[in-house]
Design an enzyme around this catalytic site. Structure first.
Site, mmCIF file in Angstrom:
data_model
loop_
_atom_site.group_PDB
_atom_site.id
_atom_site.type_symbol
_atom_site.label_atom_id
_atom_site.label_comp_id
_atom_site.label_asym_id
_atom_site.label_seq_id
_atom_site.Cartn_x
_atom_site.Cartn_y
_atom_site.Cartn_z
ATOM 1 N N HIS A 105 -6.920 2.981 -27.720
ATOM 2 C CA HIS A 105 -5.599 3.572 -28.039
ATOM 3 C C HIS A 105 -5.238 3.416 -29.513
ATOM 4 O O HIS A 105 -4.316 4.084 -29.991
ATOM 5 C CB HIS A 105 -4.496 2.931 -27.196
ATOM 6 C CG HIS A 105 -4.622 3.193 -25.721
ATOM 7 N ND1 HIS A 105 -4.611 4.467 -25.192
ATOM 8 C CD2 HIS A 105 -4.780 2.349 -24.663
ATOM 9 C CE1 HIS A 105 -4.750 4.390 -23.876
ATOM 10 N NE2 HIS A 105 -4.858 3.120 -23.522
ATOM 11 N N ASP A 129 -12.442 4.700 -19.294
ATOM 12 C CA ASP A 129 -11.235 3.930 -18.998
ATOM 13 C C ASP A 129 -10.245 4.839 -18.252
ATOM 14 O O ASP A 129 -10.256 6.056 -18.426
ATOM 15 C CB ASP A 129 -10.622 3.439 -20.325
ATOM 16 C CG ASP A 129 -9.440 2.502 -20.136
ATOM 17 O OD1 ASP A 129 -9.649 1.278 -20.262
ATOM 18 O OD2 ASP A 129 -8.310 2.982 -19.865
ATOM 19 N N ASP A 184 -10.408 -0.153 -15.352
ATOM 20 C CA ASP A 184 -9.098 0.002 -14.699
ATOM 21 C C ASP A 184 -9.073 1.224 -13.776
ATOM 22 O O ASP A 184 -8.030 1.569 -13.224
ATOM 23 C CB ASP A 184 -7.944 0.031 -15.718
ATOM 24 C CG ASP A 184 -8.244 0.821 -16.969
ATOM 25 O OD1 ASP A 184 -9.274 1.519 -17.018
ATOM 26 O OD2 ASP A 184 -7.428 0.737 -17.910
ATOM 27 N N HIS A 199 -7.243 5.264 -18.817
ATOM 28 C CA HIS A 199 -6.309 5.897 -19.744
ATOM 29 C C HIS A 199 -7.044 6.716 -20.801
ATOM 30 O O HIS A 199 -8.142 6.338 -21.232
ATOM 31 C CB HIS A 199 -5.459 4.828 -20.441
ATOM 32 C CG HIS A 199 -4.737 3.920 -19.503
ATOM 33 N ND1 HIS A 199 -5.256 2.697 -19.094
ATOM 34 C CD2 HIS A 199 -3.549 4.069 -18.861
ATOM 35 C CE1 HIS A 199 -4.400 2.118 -18.253
ATOM 36 N NE2 HIS A 199 -3.364 2.930 -18.080
HETATM 37 C C1 SP5 Z 1 -6.787 -0.219 -22.898
HETATM 38 C C2 SP5 Z 1 -5.808 0.076 -21.804
HETATM 39 O O1 SP5 Z 1 -6.203 0.158 -20.652
HETATM 40 N N1 SP5 Z 1 -4.526 0.170 -22.153
HETATM 41 C C3 SP5 Z 1 -3.533 0.492 -21.171
HETATM 42 C C4 SP5 Z 1 -2.168 0.439 -21.724
HETATM 43 C C5 SP5 Z 1 -1.171 0.734 -20.646
HETATM 44 N N2 SP5 Z 1 0.147 0.490 -21.079
HETATM 45 C C6 SP5 Z 1 1.173 0.870 -20.128
HETATM 46 C C7 SP5 Z 1 1.258 -0.167 -19.050
HETATM 47 C C8 SP5 Z 1 2.272 0.187 -18.003
HETATM 48 C C9 SP5 Z 1 2.386 -0.974 -17.064
HETATM 49 N N3 SP5 Z 1 2.739 -0.547 -15.774
HETATM 50 C C10 SP5 Z 1 3.018 -1.644 -14.898
HETATM 51 C C11 SP5 Z 1 3.066 -1.215 -13.485
HETATM 52 C C12 SP5 Z 1 3.392 -2.421 -12.619
HETATM 53 N N4 SP5 Z 1 3.453 -2.064 -11.258
HETATM 54 ZN ZN ZN Z 2 -6.927 1.707 -19.613
#
Ligand code: SP5
Ligand code: ZN
Length: 344
Positions: free
Chosen positions: A160, A196, A285, A198
């Site tokens: 990211h 990944d 993930d 994302h």
């Molecule tokens: C590298 C990578 O995988 N980065 C991911 C960044 C995601 N950031 C947003 C996280 C949102 C968290 N959501 C929590 C849900 C809890 N149920």
């Molecule tokens: Zn990710």
């Protein structure tokens, strides 16, 4: 397969992150890498190497030097201002605000150099991220010296992070640093396959107008998933890079069958490109048990992914990205790596 292990990853240890108006326990924690290291060792995957220091220059090939200097010094600035917990941005130069001037205020520069409020900057963020990039360069050295593949075990992740911003738990874009270093070492076509959950907005953006790095990504549809503002199927590259970017967004909850169909489509594009090196942004993930993501891969699918990447036939550098089901990450990563290179 050799593993380059960034033992300094633990210097970056956030306790909390913002989510829906509250500070919740951080997802991107040192234990992630500890579990992967234990699994790599238990599986006797191969030798463990320490990162060799290649200095700042290879990072400056893809990141703005002023941005790197900011991250390097941010914790000291934050502390001098009386910051107690981890540092978070609070204001961003969005549309109609100016981002062409670098303000003296630390708060302003935190916003200028970041994309989200979910990425705590801690006392050791720079140290961990710097050595993660060095680990990636060391893994690249292995592959350029003739190894078929290598795995870089590091955190924080990288995909990211853009040329001049952090976010999504990432500070230095390891895949971009390695890809650029490979070109600088004489390669002409490098592919990055990002699996990944994302979309790797930073990696895409860094190479968007270039033909020497093909970026392909399978990810949760940005219409509903982080990073929201990039990763759509109509982003195909610009200028000289037109046709060298391929996104395969899948709806949250997509089936494993749909995921592997998209993988085939991505690999077909990469095969036509005929890269001299494949860099895999290996986030796990996509696992069904991941706490922040919505795909359903499990051990057999991770193994199948590794087998399929082996069949692709390129020299391959695996870089660790996301994966937040802490205790499962190691087994999932090892499933990919052993799928790629079964033990004799
Ligand atoms: C590298 C990578 O995988 N980065 C991911 C960044 C995601 N950031 C947003 C996280 C949102 C968290 N959501 C929590 C849900 C809890 N149920
Ligand atoms: Zn990710």
């Amino acid at each position: 397969m050799k593993t380059v292990y960034n033992a300094r990853h633990a210097a970056h240890a956030a306790t909390h992150e913002f989510f829906r108006g509250r500070l919740v326990p951080a997802f991107e924690v040192p234990a992630r890498a500890d579990y992967v290291l234990a699994a790599v060792q238990a599986a006797q995957l191969g030798a463990l190497l320490e990162p060799v220091d290649h200095g700042l220059a290879p990072l400056e090939r893809v990141h703005a030097p002023a941005y790197l200097r900011f991250v390097q010094g941010a914790w000291a600035e934050w502390q001098a201002l009386g910051g107690e917990g981890d540092a978070f941005p609070a204001v961003w130069p969005v549309r109609s605000l100016r981002s062409d001037v670098v303000p003296p205020s630390f708060a302003a520069r935190m916003g200028l150099y970041s994309m989200d409020s979910g990425t705590p900057l801690t006392s050791g963020s720079w140290e961990a991220a710097y050595w993660g990039a060095q680990a990636s360069l060391t893994g690249l050295d292995q592959v350029l010296a003739g190894e078929r593949s290598a795995y870089v075990l590091t955190r924080p992740p990288g995909h990211h992070a853009g040329a001049d911003f952090f976010g999504g738990y990432c500070f230095v874009n390891n895949a971009a640093v390695a890809a650029q270093a490979a070109l600088d070492a004489g390669l002409q076509r490098v592919a990055i396959l990002d699996v990944d959950y994302h979309h790797g907005n930073g990696t895409q953006a860094i190479f968007y107008d270039r033909a020497d790095v093909f970026y392909a990504s399978l990810h949760g549809d940005p219409q509903t998933e982080f990073p929201f503002f990039l990763g759509h199927a109509d982003e195909t590259g610009a200028g000289a890079g037109q046709g060298f970017n391929a996104n395969f967004p899948l709806p949250a909850g997509a089936s494993n069958e749909a995921w592997f169909t998209a993988l085939e489509a991505a690999l077909e594009r990469l095969q036509a490109y005929a890269p001299e090196l494949l860099i895999v942004s290996l986030g796990v993930d996509t696992y069904g048990g991941d706490p922040i993501s919505h795909f359903k891969l499990d051990r057999p699918e991770f193994s199948r992914l590794g087998q399929r990447l082996a069949a692709f036939g390129a020299r391959t550098l695996f870089l660790q990205e996301g994966g937040y089901a802490t205790e499962a990450i190691g087994h999932n990563v090892v499933a990919v790596l052993q799928g790629f290179e079964p033990r004799p």
